[in-house]
Design a protein around this motif. Structure first.
Motif, short mmCIF file in Angstrom:
data_model
loop_
_atom_site.label_atom_id
_atom_site.label_comp_id
_atom_site.label_asym_id
_atom_site.label_seq_id
_atom_site.Cartn_x
_atom_site.Cartn_y
_atom_site.Cartn_z
N PRO A 53 25.12 -16.73 54.03
CA PRO A 53 25.13 -17.70 55.24
C PRO A 53 24.31 -18.92 55.06
O PRO A 53 23.31 -18.97 54.24
CB PRO A 53 24.57 -16.80 56.41
CG PRO A 53 23.53 -15.68 55.51
CD PRO A 53 24.01 -15.72 54.25
N LYS A 63 34.19 -15.12 54.57
CA LYS A 63 34.35 -16.51 54.59
C LYS A 63 35.70 -16.85 55.56
O LYS A 63 36.72 -15.88 55.57
CB LYS A 63 35.02 -16.67 53.16
CG LYS A 63 33.63 -16.50 51.82
CD LYS A 63 34.27 -16.54 50.60
CE LYS A 63 35.01 -17.66 50.24
NZ LYS A 63 33.98 -18.91 49.86
N PRO A 64 36.01 -17.97 55.68
CA PRO A 64 37.11 -18.57 56.50
C PRO A 64 38.45 -18.38 55.62
O PRO A 64 39.62 -17.91 56.42
CB PRO A 64 36.84 -19.90 56.99
CG PRO A 64 35.87 -20.26 56.21
CD PRO A 64 35.08 -19.35 55.70
N TYR A 116 31.21 -12.84 60.85
CA TYR A 116 32.31 -13.59 60.55
C TYR A 116 32.04 -15.19 60.33
O TYR A 116 30.74 -15.56 61.19
CB TYR A 116 33.56 -13.61 61.44
CG TYR A 116 33.98 -12.30 61.63
CD1 TYR A 116 35.03 -11.74 61.23
CD2 TYR A 116 33.57 -11.52 62.98
CE1 TYR A 116 35.68 -10.40 61.30
CE2 TYR A 116 33.79 -10.40 63.20
CZ TYR A 116 34.87 -9.81 62.47
OH TYR A 116 35.38 -8.57 62.87
N ASP A 117 32.49 -15.95 59.56
CA ASP A 117 32.43 -17.43 59.74
C ASP A 117 32.74 -17.75 61.03
O ASP A 117 33.95 -17.32 61.57
CB ASP A 117 33.34 -18.18 58.67
CG ASP A 117 33.05 -19.65 58.74
OD1 ASP A 117 33.44 -20.33 59.77
OD2 ASP A 117 32.33 -20.07 57.62
N GLU A 118 32.05 -18.51 61.82
CA GLU A 118 32.37 -18.85 63.08
C GLU A 118 33.48 -19.47 63.47
O GLU A 118 34.44 -19.29 64.44
CB GLU A 118 31.20 -19.87 63.91
CG GLU A 118 31.24 -19.99 65.19
CD GLU A 118 30.96 -18.61 65.87
OE1 GLU A 118 31.20 -18.54 67.25
OE2 GLU A 118 30.51 -17.70 65.59
#
Length: 245
Positions: A53, A63-64, A116-118
């Motif tokens: 992070p 990762k997104p 999770y990636d936001e």
């Protein structure tokens, strides 16, 4: 209904989806399921789907790119519900199961690691749902539990529609006690009213038992249930009975 699962462990779904009610729903062509291994959509040679992070901290974050790419591979409509299994989401209950059973297409995003990636939450998700105030290793088990609860409510999936209408939580109360043969077992008898053949009396007894059982085991549910004066009398009579025992 069509359900897609974005997961790192597609094999986890095989046992649940290929047995019992969920298998029969697929055989009846009332349910179509598909698992998508989002590791296949990573944009690096090692198929890495997580990273450290920004800002530091413990654990790894999804990762997104793999999730966005996997979502792009799924055919969706404007009414598709994309569900993020997340401890920050609204707690899952029977009312949500009933709501989601009306959907034509569900997508479950089953994450792992620390989170999770936001940008996944902000731009892909329509619903964030939690199974309770505890943390699991991943979202696969919650997605399976939700699938079972949702699919059985689709009209026609169960052989008898009444089967789920009497379930606990369906009307906000716990289910009434059930009995079957033999009538007498180890000196334990079945309540006489259930053998009377008088359906009005049986329905009344069952409602009383639902009120009593809910008051005993889940009194919190009664806060949202519209108790009538007769229902309140049922509880008061039961309290007096307990005092006299």
């Amino acid at each position: 209904m069509k359900i897609d699962y974005l997961t790192l462990f597609p094999q986890m779904f095989e046992g649940v989806l290929n047995h019992s009610i969920l298998k029969r729903a697929q055989d009846k062509e009332m349910l179509q399921v598909n698992t998508v291994d989002f590791r296949n959509f990573a944009e690096n040679k090692h198929n890495q789907v997580d990273d450290y992070p920004f800002g530091g901290g413990q654990g790894m974050v999804l990762k997104p790119e793999p999730i966005f790419n996997a979502m792009n591979s799924i055919e969706k409509t404007e009414s598709t519900r994309v569900i993020l299994m997340c401890p920050q989401g609204r707690p899952f209950n029977q009312a949500i199961a009933q709501e989601l059973s009306q959907a034509e297409h569900l997508v479950f995003i089953c994450g792992h690691y620390e989170g999770y990636d936001e940008r996944i939450r902000e731009h892909l998700v329509t619903d964030e749902i939690s199974m309770g105030d505890y943390v699991l290793t991943g979202g696969e088990l919650p997605a399976m539990v939700m699938t079972d609860a949702i699919v059985r409510l689709i009209p026609g999936v169960l052989g008898n529609q009444q089967s789920h209408e009497d379930d606990s939580f369906q009307d906000g109360l716990l289910e009434f006690p059930q009995y079957t043969r033999p009538r007498l077992y180890k000196n334990m008898d079945v309540p006489e009213v259930l053998l009377s053949g008088n359906h009005a009396n049986i329905d009344q007894w069952r409602h009383e038992q639902k009120i009593i059982r809910t008051w005993e085991k889940r009194p919190d549910l009664l806060a949202d249930y519209p108790l009538t004066d007769k229902d309140k009398d049922i509880i008061e009579r039961y309290k007096k009975q307990l005092k006299n025992e």
